[in-house]
Design an enzyme around this catalytic site. Structure first.
Site, PDB file in Angstrom:
ATOM      1  N   HIS A 160     -27.542 -15.155 -32.381  1.00  0.00           N
ATOM      2  CA  HIS A 160     -27.672 -14.886 -31.120  1.00  0.00           C
ATOM      3  C   HIS A 160     -26.324 -14.177 -30.611  1.00  0.00           C
ATOM      4  O   HIS A 160     -26.356 -13.637 -29.411  1.00  0.00           O
ATOM      5  CB  HIS A 160     -27.802 -16.293 -30.301  1.00  0.00           C
ATOM      6  N   SER A 161     -25.287 -14.167 -31.318  1.00  0.00           N
ATOM      7  CA  SER A 161     -24.054 -13.428 -30.881  1.00  0.00           C
ATOM      8  C   SER A 161     -24.015 -12.008 -30.831  1.00  0.00           C
ATOM      9  O   SER A 161     -23.398 -11.432 -30.316  1.00  0.00           O
ATOM     10  CB  SER A 161     -22.987 -13.983 -32.055  1.00  0.00           C
TER      11      SER A 161
END
Length: 293
Positions: A160-161
């Site tokens: 998700h980064s």
């Protein structure tokens, strides 16, 4: 980052570098990207896609090589910079070996168990492992087994980064081209009608009426009151109140590295179109929330 593999818990930490002269391309991670590396907040985005035909592995690798790897975040490492004493994480460009990211579990095709359950178990097992921090944090899994939903299934796992849902969807659209002109990017449809134009003209005329301003003033006061009430309720919830229990509420003792189960539901696009027509909406978005079981 915490993960689980082979029945044992393992800790995956970012690579560390100590350098006073970092390349200008080594940009700092944004606060939201850095947040997804916090303990117990290691989140991956799973995009599950069904195919009408078996997947050509070589063709997929070529497409990923020509499109995905052009994006800096899909071809960069996330490393810890200790030169400034703050331990900031940076994007560091690297050379990507596409074979390290495209995973084809051939043993699935030789298994005699139910293929639907096999694919679901495989996807669920992805929630117990993490992408190695020594390479860009994404991988593409190809499951060339026939299920009741598709001839083949692929799973795109992205940390998700790298980006949120909107950024990843925009990036997905940029990888496609229109059928009418292979050189043009797809465009979202824009609807306009004579009804909208007539409503706009009527709205301009109504602004001249005094009661229209009074109605707007009332709505503004109502909005201001509701905003203040929501802010006070949020502060009270953070201090001493508890969130309401819902089916999506995280249970006590929740382990982020525990094995997750993904439930499939098939919906008809005709039903979505019916809701769009009833609500007189220009467009409609479907948001799916996963509740960990």
């Amino acid at each position: 980052m915490e993960g689980q593999g082979s029945g044992k818990k393992m800790i995956l930490k970012p690579l560390r570098i100590i350098s006073k002269n970092l390349d200008e391309e080594a940009m700092l991670l944004s606060p939201s990207s850095r947040m997804f590396h916090e303990p117990n907040y290691n989140v991956y985005v799973l995009a599950i896609m069904g195919w009408k035909v078996p997947i050509n592995v070589d063709s997929i690798k070529a497409e990923l090589q020509s499109k995905i790897l052009k994006h800096p975040r899909f071809s960069s490492l996330q490393v810890m910079d200790e030169s400034d004493g703050g331990g900031n994480m940076r994007w560091v460009p690297t050379t990507v070996n596409i074979d390290d990211h495209v995973i084809v579990p051939l043993q699935l095709a030789d298994n005699n168990v139910d293929k639907d359950e096999l694919v679901e178990d495989y996807i669920s097992n992805l929630s117990t492992t993490n992408v190695d921090m020594s390479k860009p944090l994404w991988d593409f899994h190809i499951l060339n087994v026939k299920t009741c939903h598709a001839e083949a299934t692929s799973v795109f796992r992205i940390h998700h980064s790298i980006g949120d849902g909107v950024a990843l969807m925009s990036f997905l659209l940029s990888c496609f081209r229109t059928t009418s002109d292979p050189t043009c990017l797809p465009k979202l449809p824009v609807f306009s009608s004579s009804k909208d134009k007539s409503n706009l003209s009527q709205t301009k005329n109504r602004k001249k009426n005094l009661w229209q301003y009074l109605v707007k003033l009332w709505f503004f006061i109502k909005l201001l009151f509701n905003t203040i009430a929501d802010v006070l309720l949020f502060i009270a919830t953070a201090l001493f109140l508890k969130d309401s229990q819902t089916p999506f509420t995280t249970t006590q003792g929740f382990n982020a590295s525990a094995r997750q189960r993904y439930i499939y539901r098939t919906i008809s696009l005709d039903d979505v179109k019916f809701i769009k027509d009833v609500t007189n909406a220009v467009s409609i978005y479907i948001i799916i929330n996963f509740s960990w079981i």
